[in-house]
Write a protein that holds these residues in place. Structure first.
Motif, PDB file in Angstrom:
ATOM      1  N   ALA A  94       1.088  -1.462  -0.191  1.00 42.26           N
ATOM      2  CA  ALA A  94       0.277  -0.010   0.018  1.00 42.26           C
ATOM      3  C   ALA A  94       0.866   1.496  -0.118  1.00 42.26           C
ATOM      4  CB  ALA A  94      -1.624  -0.135   1.169  1.00 42.26           C
ATOM      5  N   VAL A  95       0.078   2.239  -0.768  1.00 41.51           N
ATOM      6  CA  VAL A  95       1.056   3.512  -1.020  1.00 41.51           C
ATOM      7  C   VAL A  95       0.285   4.452  -0.074  1.00 41.51           C
ATOM      8  CG1 VAL A  95       2.352   5.115  -2.473  1.00 41.51           C
ATOM      9  CG2 VAL A  95       2.151   2.326  -2.655  1.00 41.51           C
ATOM     10  N   GLY A  96       1.183   5.004   0.715  1.00 38.87           N
ATOM     11  CA  GLY A  96      -0.130   6.040   1.193  1.00 38.87           C
ATOM     12  C   GLY A  96       0.911   7.544   0.322  1.00 38.87           C
ATOM     13  N   GLY A  97      -0.402   8.580   0.257  1.00 39.98           N
ATOM     14  CA  GLY A  97      -0.357   9.513  -0.618  1.00 39.98           C
ATOM     15  C   GLY A  97       0.186  11.125   0.239  1.00 39.98           C
ATOM     16  N   ASN A  98       0.270  12.278  -0.589  1.00 43.66           N
ATOM     17  CA  ASN A  98       0.970  13.476  -0.074  1.00 43.66           C
ATOM     18  C   ASN A  98      -0.243  14.581   0.368  1.00 43.66           C
ATOM     19  OD1 ASN A  98       2.539  14.834   1.244  1.00 43.66           O
ATOM     20  ND2 ASN A  98       3.761  15.706   0.193  1.00 43.66           N
ATOM     21  N   LEU A  99       0.123  15.558   1.698  1.00 47.65           N
ATOM     22  CA  LEU A  99      -1.520  16.143   1.659  1.00 47.65           C
ATOM     23  C   LEU A  99      -1.234  17.093   1.771  1.00 47.65           C
ATOM     24  CD1 LEU A  99      -4.242  13.795   3.581  1.00 47.65           C
ATOM     25  CD2 LEU A  99      -4.054  14.600   0.644  1.00 47.65           C
ATOM     26  N   GLU A 100      -1.313  18.273   1.104  1.00 55.54           N
ATOM     27  CA  GLU A 100      -1.295  19.482   1.203  1.00 55.54           C
ATOM     28  C   GLU A 100      -1.927  20.271   1.913  1.00 55.54           C
ATOM     29  OE1 GLU A 100       1.547  21.581  -1.112  1.00 55.54           O
ATOM     30  OE2 GLU A 100       3.519  20.351  -0.512  1.00 55.54           O
ATOM     31  N   VAL A 101      -2.500  21.546   2.468  1.00 58.28           N
ATOM     32  CA  VAL A 101      -3.865  22.310   2.541  1.00 58.28           C
ATOM     33  C   VAL A 101      -3.880  23.506   1.664  1.00 58.28           C
ATOM     34  CG1 VAL A 101      -4.440  24.089   4.383  1.00 58.28           C
ATOM     35  CG2 VAL A 101      -2.893  22.010   5.219  1.00 58.28           C
TER      36      VAL A 101
ATOM     37  N   LEU B 127      12.037   4.241   7.688  1.00 58.68           N
ATOM     38  CA  LEU B 127      12.470   3.712   8.866  1.00 58.68           C
ATOM     39  C   LEU B 127      11.825   2.642   8.724  1.00 58.68           C
ATOM     40  CD1 LEU B 127      12.771   6.899  11.204  1.00 58.68           C
ATOM     41  CD2 LEU B 127      14.222   5.384  10.887  1.00 58.68           C
ATOM     42  N   GLY B 128      11.198   2.345   7.932  1.00 57.70           N
ATOM     43  CA  GLY B 128       9.853   1.238   7.438  1.00 57.70           C
ATOM     44  C   GLY B 128       9.399   1.209   8.903  1.00 57.70           C
ATOM     45  N   ILE B 129       8.554   2.383   9.128  1.00 52.21           N
ATOM     46  CA  ILE B 129       7.651   2.106  10.726  1.00 52.21           C
ATOM     47  C   ILE B 129       6.060   3.323  10.385  1.00 52.21           C
ATOM     48  CG2 ILE B 129       9.105   1.721  12.758  1.00 52.21           C
ATOM     49  CD1 ILE B 129       9.614   4.597  12.938  1.00 52.21           C
ATOM     50  N   TYR B 130       6.218   3.463   9.078  1.00 53.63           N
ATOM     51  CA  TYR B 130       5.106   4.299   8.556  1.00 53.63           C
ATOM     52  C   TYR B 130       4.037   3.874   8.786  1.00 53.63           C
ATOM     53  CZ  TYR B 130       2.293   6.496   4.831  1.00 53.63           C
ATOM     54  OH  TYR B 130       1.277   7.328   4.094  1.00 53.63           O
ATOM     55  N   ALA B 131       2.590   4.264   9.792  1.00 55.25           N
ATOM     56  CA  ALA B 131       1.971   3.859  10.636  1.00 55.25           C
ATOM     57  C   ALA B 131       0.360   3.782   9.726  1.00 55.25           C
ATOM     58  CB  ALA B 131       1.801   3.937  11.918  1.00 55.25           C
ATOM     59  N   ILE B 132      -0.285   5.093   9.657  1.00 58.27           N
ATOM     60  CA  ILE B 132      -0.664   4.735   8.797  1.00 58.27           C
ATOM     61  C   ILE B 132      -1.174   5.774   7.481  1.00 58.27           C
ATOM     62  CG2 ILE B 132      -3.325   6.986   9.042  1.00 58.27           C
ATOM     63  CD1 ILE B 132      -2.942   7.261  12.051  1.00 58.27           C
TER      64      ILE B 132
ATOM     65  N   ASP C  15      -8.359   4.190   8.928  1.00 56.63           N
ATOM     66  CA  ASP C  15      -7.460   4.348   7.940  1.00 56.63           C
ATOM     67  C   ASP C  15      -6.067   3.511   8.448  1.00 56.63           C
ATOM     68  OD1 ASP C  15      -7.725   6.080   9.415  1.00 56.63           O
ATOM     69  OD2 ASP C  15      -7.341   7.740   7.572  1.00 56.63           O
ATOM     70  N   GLY C  16      -5.519   4.090   9.666  1.00 52.92           N
ATOM     71  CA  GLY C  16      -4.864   3.398  10.245  1.00 52.92           C
ATOM     72  C   GLY C  16      -4.775   2.219  10.888  1.00 52.92           C
ATOM     73  N   ASP C  17      -6.519   1.541  11.436  1.00 51.88           N
ATOM     74  CA  ASP C  17      -6.178   0.066  11.166  1.00 51.88           C
ATOM     75  C   ASP C  17      -5.837  -0.743  10.213  1.00 51.88           C
ATOM     76  OD1 ASP C  17      -7.744  -2.639  12.046  1.00 51.88           O
ATOM     77  OD2 ASP C  17      -8.945  -1.844  11.374  1.00 51.88           O
ATOM     78  N   ILE C  18      -6.825  -0.718   8.718  1.00 53.77           N
ATOM     79  CA  ILE C  18      -5.808  -1.066   7.143  1.00 53.77           C
ATOM     80  C   ILE C  18      -4.773  -0.910   7.027  1.00 53.77           C
ATOM     81  CG2 ILE C  18      -6.602   0.502   5.700  1.00 53.77           C
ATOM     82  CD1 ILE C  18      -8.256  -1.573   4.326  1.00 53.77           C
ATOM     83  N   THR C  19      -3.752  -0.106   7.392  1.00 55.01           N
ATOM     84  CA  THR C  19      -2.572   0.501   7.198  1.00 55.01           C
ATOM     85  C   THR C  19      -1.991  -1.041   8.633  1.00 55.01           C
ATOM     86  OG1 THR C  19      -2.546   2.508   6.964  1.00 55.01           O
ATOM     87  CG2 THR C  19      -0.679   1.526   7.180  1.00 55.01           C
ATOM     88  N   MET C  20      -2.470  -1.597   9.092  1.00 52.50           N
ATOM     89  CA  MET C  20      -1.864  -2.547  10.244  1.00 52.50           C
ATOM     90  C   MET C  20      -1.873  -3.494   9.767  1.00 52.50           C
ATOM     91  SD  MET C  20       0.325  -3.145  12.797  1.00 52.50           S
ATOM     92  CE  MET C  20       0.495  -1.288  14.311  1.00 52.50           C
ATOM     93  N   LYS C  21      -3.712  -3.945   9.415  1.00 54.27           N
ATOM     94  CA  LYS C  21      -3.701  -5.129   8.965  1.00 54.27           C
ATOM     95  C   LYS C  21      -2.855  -5.852   7.633  1.00 54.27           C
ATOM     96  CE  LYS C  21      -7.866  -4.475   7.270  1.00 54.27           C
ATOM     97  NZ  LYS C  21      -9.370  -5.502   7.496  1.00 54.27           N
TER      98      LYS C  21
END
Ligand SMILES: [Zn+2]
Ligand SMILES: [Zn+2]
Ligand SMILES: [Zn+2]
Lengths: 434, 469
Positions: A181-188, A218-223, A249-255
């Motif tokens: 899974a890949v998280g995208g970047n968000l700006e305001v 660091l391999g610990i990206y969580a959400i 979103d955090g939950d599915i990342t952990m799953k």
């Protein structure tokens, strides 16, 4: 009041050990984690980015060669007013082979009318509607049920995206096959709307853009934020989609992590989001976000801390880091405060001002680091005058909100009463202790 | 072929008596006072009645008709189109009374020259109502009618494929103030052929197929799974529902699961959707239309107005809509006034003036062929052509949409005849150019204006020469 000269004279006279005694929390906990670590990792990030640029270009080429069908899913309630703008920004994407699926989770406004119209005109491929609200997880799952794509991109309706957002968020899958899974970047987007949005802009630069580059390295990206994330469809099927939120979103990342896949943050895949325009709405939003850390990391996924066959250090650290910094040290900060108040009550003002000074310096350093990774850094320079306020925003406002959230969740499991989920789902979740 | 006609005499009345299998010669019935139709077959009886009522000759279509009924085949429409049902010839007395009343009332009717087809139909219907002492024009739901409703005295004048025009005619009559309508029903017609018999179906928005499967969506609360009911089938027990995500059995609707929506799958193109499209397929021309694009029509129940009653007797001259402000012409009233002035002028000045008409005798055929819009355009062109050929002191007016009246002032009869002849040729050419293969039948006549006779008399003399179709 104390004068500047008093202040300087006082701190010149304080020895190193007392300074450390007074500010150990900053020197031992915060500066290493958010300043030195970020600095070192960002260096690696830039070196790495430079060295691997050919590999990246290769991945992109393979992606465009394969041209997989991508399913963009957007679950939401009463989001009709955003959909047109969103559909237009999606229409402009450099990557075209995607289907857009909108799920309306029981809206009571014009959303169905707007969406049906957009579907008629070909902006939306599939519009699904639950007449009765089922909650965000079920809406996302309904969309997932009818996706045809190889990759699923989950968007929030109130966001819009850079033209290359889809191609950039998908390229990592072709860069490393272990990425699930890949998280995208968000700006305001609404930076200038109010002081609250301006401060959140600085916060997003630090905690999302910079922070996630760092945790990802660091391999610990969580959400992977629900607002912008990409998933392999086969993996979403393996983990059976989303579970009841908040914090899904955090939950599915952990799953996905638990299944042994890597989670990647892609800073070049950028979307714009609107943030709460005043502090009270912001507080409500964060109360909800922060509750989920306790509910999911401390409770639901506590197994990552237990030795088992599927134990992975990265998951342990990822969750541990989250709990340590967000929950444990958050409470610890109050102990620190009490310690200072009891033991150094006469020096309170000196210590408070020094504290502010150090955090402000720290915030400036973080801001400049963030400028090296954000889009259009020059336009962000106008935020400089607001950086000093971040010490108060981060140090007091967000911390207090977080404390309230954690306390309520730990003691009262308040997320089960959150109107964000319909009661029928919360009741079941409470009964089943999930 | 010579047809044998039986006659039944009853007192002073001659009844023309049609029996089974005799083909009806409508011309033959003109000489009779009334008609008795005795067909055991409903279709034949219907055919006979419609043939008489749709005839163009007043002496035919107003004829009292009685059906001799052995079996029950008089439906509502037939009932409106006939003047009575008799069960044995001994009842002829009643029929005779009815027939006498109709014949008597028909004598009130002033003979008029027919104008446009629409005004002709209106006049005809008004006269039918008047002669039957009726004042309402009611729609009858009727499966044999193209639009599903039948206005007997009007609809019978139209071929089945043209029946939707009945509504246009009624609107025209209402606009003229001859009848007033009252809402009866809203209907929707095929937008291609205006047929009212449509098959409404739920179809796939993608491919238009009606081969659809609809399923409930089921939401399992504990795990937030949501999918169509078929996802929840249990392979061991067909009556159980099992969640495909968490494998729990569904227990109680509203407690652990609900059905938040319905979803359709198309068997033809496999697409998924929640909103089916409702389409109407025309049973006549097979056009498949989204219901929103069907042609809406209002069916009304009409009442004769005093003006309508008067028009029934004197005939509907022409409708405003036919000839509203045709540029270059004056209306008939103005024409009459100007003609009066011209006659007065002739009395004091030594001038010759003329009146003339040009009549398009197969106009009904042409107008039916080209439709209403094209007709107005044609009339406009016609006036244009005419106007260019005469002097500005000459006056043109429409007597009907197929008859032009002229007042050609201060001109010898010879010059006037030349002008009218030239215009006639131009009109023939114009129609030929615009409507291929249509040969216009034109008649015309020029009369010198006589200052000693009234203008009415002279106009009557002139138009009595109009060749009727
Ligand atoms: Zn049709
Ligand atoms: Zn389930
Ligand atoms: Zn289909």
């Amino acid at each position: 009041m104390i004068s500047l000269s008093d202040f300087i004279v006082y701190w010149e006279g304080v020895g190193f050990s007392k300074f450390l005694r007074l500010f150990w929390y900053y020197f031992i906990v915060e500066a290493p984690r958010y300043l030195f670590m970020d600095f070192i990792v960002l260096m690696f990030y830039f070196v790495n980015k430079h060295l691997k640029r050919k590999k990246w270009a290769d991945a992109k080429r393979r992606f465009f060669e394969e041209r997989p069908l991508v399913s963009v899913i957007i679950p939401g309630k009463n989001e009709g007013k955003h959909i047109y703008k969103l559909a237009r920004s999606l229409n402009e994407q450099t990557y075209k082979n995607f289907e857009l699926i909108i799920v309306d989770d029981g809206s009571d406004d014009d959303t169905p009318i707007i969406c049906k119209d957009l579907q008629k005109h070909g902006f939306i491929d599939l519009f699904l509607r639950n007449d009765v609200r089922g909650g965000k997880a079920s809406a996302a799952n309904l969309a997932l049920r009818y996706t045809k794509g190889k990759y699923i991109i989950h968007f929030d309706a109130d966001c819009s995206f850079n033209r290359d957002a889809i191609e950039n968020v998908l390229t990592p899958f072709y860069y490393n096959s272990k990425i699930g899974a890949v998280g995208g970047n968000l700006e305001v987007r609404n930076t200038d709307e109010s002081l609250a949005t301006t401060l959140q802009t600085i916060e997003y630069m630090k905690s999302i853009t910079t922070g996630r580059i760092v945790t990802s390295h660091l391999g610990i990206y969580a959400i992977i934020s629900g607002a912008f994330g990409a998933f392999r469809k086969d993996i979403l099927d393996q983990v059976n989609g989303w579970d009841i939120g908040p914090g899904l979103d955090g939950d599915i990342t952990m799953k996905i992590r638990k299944k042994g896949y890597k989670i990647h943050f892609e800073p070049t895949a950028t979307g714009l989001t609107s943030v709460p325009r005043n502090f009270s709405i912001l507080a409500k939003q964060r109360l909800r976000w922060d509750k989920s850390i306790v509910r999911f990391r401390v409770r639901k996924h506590r197994d990552v801390f237990l030795p088992s066959e599927s134990f992975r250090l990265s998951n342990f650290v990822s969750s541990g880091e989250n709990i340590l910094f967000n929950v444990i040290l958050n409470f610890h900060w109050y102990l620190y405060g009490l310690d200072i108040i009891f033991n150094y009550s006469q020096l309170l003002m000196y210590i408070f001002l020094m504290n502010q000074l150090m955090y402000t310096t720290s915030n400036f350093l973080q801001f400049f680091m963030a400028l090296t990774v954000v889009e259009k850094p020059k336009t962000k320079l106008k935020l400089l005058p607001y950086v000093p306020l971040m010490a108060i925003y981060n140090g007091y406002f967000l911390r207090i909100v977080r404390t309230i959230a954690h306390t309520r969740e730990l003691l009262f499991r308040s997320s089960y009463n959150d109107p964000w989920n319909p009661p029928k789902s919360s009741n079941q979740a409470r009964r089943l202790k999930i | 072929m010579k047809t044998h006609i039986s006659t039944i005499k009853y007192e002073e009345l001659d009844f023309c008596y049609f029996k089974d299998n005799e083909s009806i010669d409508v011309r033959a019935i003109i000489d009779f006072n009334a008609v008795i139709i005795n067909c055991s077959d409903k279709v034949l009886a219907n055919h006979a009645v419609h043939k008489i009522r749709s005839n163009n000759n007043e002496a035919v279509y107003l004829k009292p008709i009685f059906v001799y009924n052995k079996i029950d085949y008089v439906d509502q429409v037939m009932n409106e189109l006939v003047d009575g049902v008799i069960y044995s010839l001994e009842q002829l007395g009643n029929s005779a009374d009815t027939a006498r009343k109709i014949i008597l009332k028909s004598k009130d009717l002033v003979e008029v020259s027919y104008v446009s087809f629409e005004t002709y139909v209106i006049t005809k219907s008004l006269r039918y109502l008047y002669s039957r002492s009726k004042t309402t024009l009611e729609p009858i739901p009727y499966r044999n009618s193209k639009i599903g409703y039948y206005f007997p005295s009007i609809s019978t004048n139209y071929e089945s494929h043209d029946e939707n025009k009945v509504l246009e005619v009624l609107k025209l009559a209402e606009d003229e103030g001859l009848i007033v309508g009252d809402f009866f029903e809203n209907i929707y017609l095929c937008n291609n052929c205006f047929d009212g018999f449509l098959n409404y179906r739920e179809v796939c928005p993608e491919c238009g197929s009606s081969n659809l499967n609809s399923e409930d969506l089921i939401h399992h609360f504990p795990c937030a799974y949501i999918g169509p009911a078929s996802d929840f089938t249990n392979e061991f027990n067909a009556y159980d529902m099992q969640c495909p995500k968490c494998s729990k059995m569904l227990k109680h609707i509203g407690v652990d699961y609900d059905k938040p929506a319905v979803i359709f799958t198309c068997h033809k193109c496999n697409s998924t959707f929640q909103d089916v499209v409702i389409k109407a397929k025309c049973t006549s021309c097979s056009t498949d239309t989204d219901v929103e694009y069907l042609a809406p029509r209002e069916i009304k129940k009409y009442q004769l107005t005093p003006k309508g009653k008067y028009a029934a007797i004197s005939g509907v001259a022409n409708t405003k809509t036919d000839m509203t402000r045709m540029p270059g012409t004056v209306d008939k009233v103005t024409f009459d006034v100007m003609l009066q002035y011209e006659i007065e002028r002739m009395k004091v000045a030594d001038i010759d003036s003329n009146i003339a008409f040009i009549h398009l005798s197969n106009s009904k055929e042409l107008y039916t062929m080209i439709g209403k819009d094209a007709r107005m355009n044609l009339l406009t062109d016609l006036v244009q052509v005419t106007r260019n050929s005469i002097r500005s002191s000459d006056i043109i007016s429409f007597d009907s949409s197929s008859t032009l009246l002229f007042s050609i002032n201060e001109s010898s009869i010879k010059d006037a005849e030349k002008v009218v002849e030239k215009i006639s040729k131009l009109i023939i050419q114009l129609i030929k150019d615009n409507f291929k293969n249509f040969e216009a039948k034109i008649s015309y006549k020029v009369h010198p204006l006589d200052s000693t006779i009234s203008y009415q008399e002279q106009l009557k003399m002139l138009t009595s020469d109009i060749v009727k179709e």
